[in-house]
Structure formats: structure tokens, C-alpha cells
Enzyme design. Structure first.
Site, short mmCIF file in Angstrom:
data_model
loop_
_atom_site.label_atom_id
_atom_site.label_comp_id
_atom_site.label_asym_id
_atom_site.label_seq_id
_atom_site.Cartn_x
_atom_site.Cartn_y
_atom_site.Cartn_z
N ALA A 37 0.84 -1.31 -0.06
CA ALA A 37 0.13 0.08 -0.06
C ALA A 37 0.91 1.25 0.03
CB ALA A 37 -1.28 0.01 1.14
N GLY A 38 1.98 1.20 0.04
CA GLY A 38 3.05 2.40 0.30
C GLY A 38 3.27 2.93 -1.13
N ILE A 88 0.01 0.69 -7.26
CA ILE A 88 -1.34 0.12 -7.42
C ILE A 88 -1.91 0.09 -6.15
CG2 ILE A 88 -2.58 -1.89 -8.13
CD1 ILE A 88 -0.74 -2.19 -10.48
N ASP A 137 2.40 -2.32 4.50
CA ASP A 137 3.58 -2.25 3.60
C ASP A 137 4.71 -2.72 4.21
OD1 ASP A 137 4.39 -0.88 0.39
OD2 ASP A 137 5.92 -1.03 1.76
N SER A 196 0.25 -10.02 -13.27
CA SER A 196 1.05 -9.29 -14.25
C SER A 196 0.57 -9.70 -15.61
CB SER A 196 2.29 -9.04 -14.01
OG SER A 196 3.07 -8.29 -15.20
N TYR A 221 10.05 -13.39 -12.30
CA TYR A 221 8.85 -12.35 -12.03
C TYR A 221 7.75 -13.09 -12.80
CZ TYR A 221 5.95 -8.24 -12.09
OH TYR A 221 4.94 -7.43 -11.95
N SER A 227 6.26 -16.20 -11.17
CA SER A 227 5.59 -15.65 -9.86
C SER A 227 4.39 -15.12 -10.18
CB SER A 227 6.41 -14.54 -9.17
OG SER A 227 6.25 -13.31 -9.72
N ILE A 270 1.96 -0.08 -16.51
CA ILE A 270 1.45 0.92 -15.63
C ILE A 270 2.54 1.85 -15.05
CG2 ILE A 270 0.00 1.07 -13.67
CD1 ILE A 270 -1.34 -0.26 -15.85
N THR A 311 4.06 3.17 -12.58
CA THR A 311 4.61 3.06 -11.36
C THR A 311 5.91 3.29 -11.16
OG1 THR A 311 4.68 0.68 -11.43
CG2 THR A 311 2.73 1.41 -10.67
#
Length: 255
Positions: free
Chosen positions: A16-17, A20, A39, A152, A165, A168, A198, A200
């Protein structure tokens, strides 16, 4: 004031830090949920609660938003959070957003076992541990709920330098589908979202040339925003999606 789509519900958001996860906190808060922002970086989670939740919007009659430190790959950390929630809120979260995730990119032939394990432990095992713990809490309290796991699009198509990645995130989708079959009898829905490119912090680490080549594969021709993913999280959290479970939804601009 018109009630929001998830008014009065308790929501736990991991990762949450930033990105998304932070956007999910904002949108869920806007629609009336009480948000637990979790987080590994407590200060970042606290910043989300202080600055990025819609405190003036919706009905938060179950209690105040809160920030907590959480390592999703550590079952002891999750158990500690369970106890805190039981003490503070006296009820389980009915919305779980598994957004915590990491990357440790490298060519497969150069990737260390440590980097492989770390990504799988956070992205896949972490999602499992959170989902298992809180689904059990919901089922024991006999309350319905919605779990949203962030996968993802890389988990579907793979990507150079991201074998760990991709594995996972593909695992998150398969796990989501299995969990949906098991938890439906408790009226707990489980769905996955597969974001594309995205805007981020994670995408900022991608070299410009690679980013440009990825954008060429997006028909809408731009990066997505975390809020655009969070709006889908909101839909899956609410009763608007009451007959959707076991789904894996692409949010990619057509990637």
C-alpha cells in the site's frame, strides 16, 4: 451523503505504500471502506493513509484507517497483523488486495538463486500466505468477502530478463483460480488482475529503449495509471461483481 460501493467494509491492502496499492487505498476509501494500508515500508504506508485516502468521503463507521508494517513473505508478520486487526476492529477484513510485489531482473543465465527465491517468496508465497490467513479468518467468522490478487500481463506472455517475475505472476493466476474453487462455498470470491505497462515506480526502473518498445505494443499508446487498475479492484471488491470469481482480468490498454 450517498453511500459508497463498499461503505462500512474493512479492506486490507498490501503493497500500500506506492503504485497500485496506494491507488487502491484511495479508491476504496473514496467508496466508503475503512482501509488497512500494509507495506514493508511503514512510513510509506503511513503516507498513504495521511495523504492519499479520501478521509472526507464515504462512511467509515467501522473505525479509522490505519497503516501497518507487513512482510508478506513472513508468516509470523502476517499472524501479528491478524492479532492487531482482531483487537482493533473486532472483525475480519471483507476485502483483501494482494498488491505487494518486487522485481529482481536479470538474464536467466545470470540470475542468482537468491534473486529467484526472493521474487517468488514475495509475489507468490506472500500472496498465498495472506490469502490463506484472511480467508480462514473470514470463513470462521461466517462473512462473505472478496480477494483480489495482483498478477501481471508478464505472467501470461513472459518477458526478457524476468523469468522469476513471470513465473511468480503466472503462479498467482493459477493459485487464484484454485482458491476460487475452494472458497466459493464460503461465499468468498477470488479474482486476479493482470496489469500491463502501468506508470509506477517499478516501470521507472525499465530502460527507456525497453519502455519504448513495450509502448509500441499497447494499442492505446500510453502507460496506464495506477488509478485505472484501482477502479477495477473497486469493481471486484463490490457487489457489482457478485457473480464473478476465478477470473483473470487484463488491464493493459490492449497489450
Amino acid at each position: 451523503m450517498v453511500a459508497g460501493l463498499v461503505s462500512g467494509r474493512l479492506a486490507l491492502v498490501t503493497g500500500a505504500g506506492a503504485g497500485i496499492g496506494r491507488a487502491a487505498c484511495q479508491v476504496l476509501s473514496r467508496e466508503g471502506a475503512t482501509v488497512i494500508a500494509a507495506d514493508r515500508n511503514y512510513d510509506a504506508a503511513l503516507e498513504t493513509i495521511k495523504t492519499h485516502t479520501a478521509l472526507a468521503c464515504g462512511s467509515n463507521d467501522k473505525g479509522d484507517h490505519c497503516a501497518v508494517e507487513l512482510d508478506v513473505s513472513d508468516s509470523k508478520s502476517i499472524k501479528s497483523l491478524l492479532q492487531k486487526i482482531q483487537e482493533q476492529y473486532k472483525e475480519p477484513p471483507r476485502i483483501i488486495v494482494n498488491s505487494a510485489g518486487v522485481t529482481r531482473d536479470n538474464w536467466m543465465l545470470k540470475m542468482s538463486e537468491e534473486d529467484y527465491d526472493h521474487v517468488l517468496n514475495v509475489n507468490l508465497k506472500g500472496s498465498f500466505l495472506v490469502m490463506q490467513s484472511f480467508a480462514r479468518m473470514m470463513s470462521e467468522a461466517a462473512v462473505s468477502g472478496s480477494i483480489i490478487n495482483i498478477s501481471s500481463i508478464i505472467g501470461k506472455y513472459g518477458n526478457i530478463g524476468q523469468a522469476n517475475y513471470a513465473a511468480s505472476k503466472a503462479g498467482v493466476v493459477a493459485m487464484t483460480k484454485s482458491a476460487a474453487k475452494e472458497l466459493g462455498k464460503f461465499n468468498i470470491r477470488v479474482n486476479a488482475i493482470l496489469p500491463g505497462v502501468i506508470d509506477t515506480q517499478m516501470i521507472k526502473t525499465v530502460p527507456d529503449k525497453v519502455k519504448e518498445s513495450m509502448l509500441k505494443m499497447v494499442p492505446l499508446g500510453r502507460l496506464g495509471s495506477p488509478t485505472e487498475v484501482a477502479e477495477v479492484i473497486m469493481f471486484l471488491s463490490s457487489d457489482k461483481s457478485s457473480f464473478i470469481t476465478g477470473a483473470a482480468i487484463d488491464v493493459t490498454g490492449g497489450f
